[in-house]
Design a protein around this motif. Structure first.
Motif, mmCIF file in Angstrom:
data_model
loop_
_atom_site.group_PDB
_atom_site.id
_atom_site.type_symbol
_atom_site.label_atom_id
_atom_site.label_comp_id
_atom_site.label_asym_id
_atom_site.label_seq_id
_atom_site.Cartn_x
_atom_site.Cartn_y
_atom_site.Cartn_z
ATOM 1 N N VAL A 1 -5.992 -0.156 -4.159
ATOM 2 C CA VAL A 1 -4.628 -0.426 -4.624
ATOM 3 C C VAL A 1 -4.568 -1.786 -5.314
ATOM 4 O O VAL A 1 -3.949 -1.929 -6.375
ATOM 5 C CB VAL A 1 -3.623 -0.357 -3.456
ATOM 6 N N ASN B 1 1.466 3.831 -3.408
ATOM 7 C CA ASN B 1 1.099 5.241 -3.288
ATOM 8 C C ASN B 1 2.303 6.164 -3.344
ATOM 9 O O ASN B 1 2.283 7.180 -4.030
ATOM 10 C CB ASN B 1 0.312 5.469 -1.991
ATOM 11 N N ARG B 2 3.352 5.821 -2.624
ATOM 12 C CA ARG B 2 4.522 6.689 -2.551
ATOM 13 C C ARG B 2 5.190 6.851 -3.912
ATOM 14 O O ARG B 2 5.563 7.951 -4.308
ATOM 15 C CB ARG B 2 5.515 6.126 -1.530
ATOM 16 N N LYS C 1 3.757 6.343 -6.768
ATOM 17 C CA LYS C 1 2.693 6.667 -7.724
ATOM 18 C C LYS C 1 2.490 5.540 -8.749
ATOM 19 O O LYS C 1 1.908 5.744 -9.804
ATOM 20 C CB LYS C 1 2.965 7.995 -8.461
ATOM 21 N N PHE D 1 0.838 -1.201 0.000
ATOM 22 C CA PHE D 1 0.000 0.000 0.000
ATOM 23 C C PHE D 1 0.874 1.252 0.000
ATOM 24 O O PHE D 1 0.633 2.190 -0.774
ATOM 25 C CB PHE D 1 -0.921 -0.006 1.223
ATOM 26 N N ARG D 2 1.888 1.265 0.853
ATOM 27 C CA ARG D 2 2.793 2.413 0.923
ATOM 28 C C ARG D 2 3.551 2.596 -0.384
ATOM 29 O O ARG D 2 3.648 3.705 -0.914
ATOM 30 C CB ARG D 2 3.786 2.210 2.076
ATOM 31 N N PRO E 1 -1.623 4.250 -7.161
ATOM 32 C CA PRO E 1 -2.178 4.850 -5.945
ATOM 33 C C PRO E 1 -3.645 4.491 -5.712
ATOM 34 O O PRO E 1 -4.404 4.245 -6.653
ATOM 35 C CB PRO E 1 -2.012 6.353 -6.197
ATOM 36 N N GLY E 2 -3.994 4.456 -4.429
ATOM 37 C CA GLY E 2 -5.375 4.177 -4.045
ATOM 38 C C GLY E 2 -5.594 4.583 -2.613
ATOM 39 O O GLY E 2 -4.651 4.641 -1.820
ATOM 40 N N LYS E 3 -6.852 4.886 -2.246
ATOM 41 C CA LYS E 3 -7.158 5.373 -0.911
ATOM 42 C C LYS E 3 -7.205 4.255 0.125
ATOM 43 O O LYS E 3 -7.112 4.507 1.323
ATOM 44 C CB LYS E 3 -8.489 6.132 -0.925
ATOM 45 N N ASN F 1 -6.167 -1.424 -8.718
ATOM 46 C CA ASN F 1 -5.315 -0.655 -9.622
ATOM 47 C C ASN F 1 -4.065 -1.433 -10.031
ATOM 48 O O ASN F 1 -3.629 -1.353 -11.178
ATOM 49 C CB ASN F 1 -4.922 0.677 -8.966
#
Length: 213
Positions: free
Chosen positions: A159, A146-147, A149, A142-143, A152-154, A162
């Motif tokens: 995630v 997102n980090r 890119k 998850f990190r 990314p997902g909320k 995606n």
């Protein structure tokens, strides 16, 4: 992040570790199921210390069920949340015995019906034990998604969805292992080791961290 960058990231991770494996010790789908269940909010190291003593004594649903909840606790009491985990593992063993002839089902719905088994655990078992192209999203993935890119997902479900959309099929079986290991040893939560990262130039993290001269 564009398609070309993602492909380069995955290629580098693959070249660096062509055959990634989980760091949990196991020798059967059932041992993996138990280990992953025990690993929730615990380190793989702590789980391995417990299962290295447990599995030589009991490594089938019937054998662990015969230990009983209190008997199982004696092997896993060093792991966080061991009381609840003992209950879940014993009840899962009972279901495996009663409904699946003591075998771990290669079926998502059946796996998620087991006590203590959610989508992430089912994904790990389907991927690592049976070779499915599933992506189990933990805190590291998850990190990292997102980090960098990359995807990314909320939340973890976003995630996962995606990641499944953007990861080419040739990488799907191994990608969650690469991301977990990269997040565990390089892209650390508090202080990422950007200066020693093999995908640093492709990552879109704006606040990269480098060692002081």
């Amino acid at each position: 992040m564009n398609k070309d960058k993602r492909y380069q990231i995955l290629t580098r991770l693959r070249d660096n570790n062509p055959k990634p494996e989980t760091e949990l010790n196991f020798s059967s789908p059932f041992e993996l199921l138990v280990a992953v269940t025990l690993s929730a909010q615990a380190t793989d190291v702590s789980v391995n210390k417990a299962t290295d003593k447990l599995f030589p004594v009991a490594n089938t649903p019937q054998a662990i069920y015969d230990l009983g909840i209190d008997g199982l606790k004696q092997y896993i009491k060093t792991i966080g949340l061991y009381n609840n985990k003992a209950v879940n593992v014993i009840n899962a063993c009972k279901m495996l015995i009663d409904l699946h002839a003591g075998e771990v089902p290669e079926n998502r719905e059946a796996l998620e019906a087991l006590p203590g088994v959610g989508r992430k655990t089912a994904n790990v078992v389907l991927n690592t034990a049976f070779g499915w192209p599933t992506i189990a999203v933990d805190t590291h993935i998850f990190r990292l998604a997102n980090r960098t890119k990359f995807a990314p997902g909320k939340n973890v479900d976003q995630v996962e969805l995606n990641m499944l959309k953007v990861v080419p099929s040739e990488f799907k079986v191994d990608v969650h292992h690469w991301f977990i290991l990269h997040g565990r040893y390089t892209c650390l939560a508090r202080k990422p080791r950007c200066g020693s990262c093999i995908i640093e130039d492709l990552c879109e993290f704006k606040d990269k961290v480098y060692p002081e001269d």
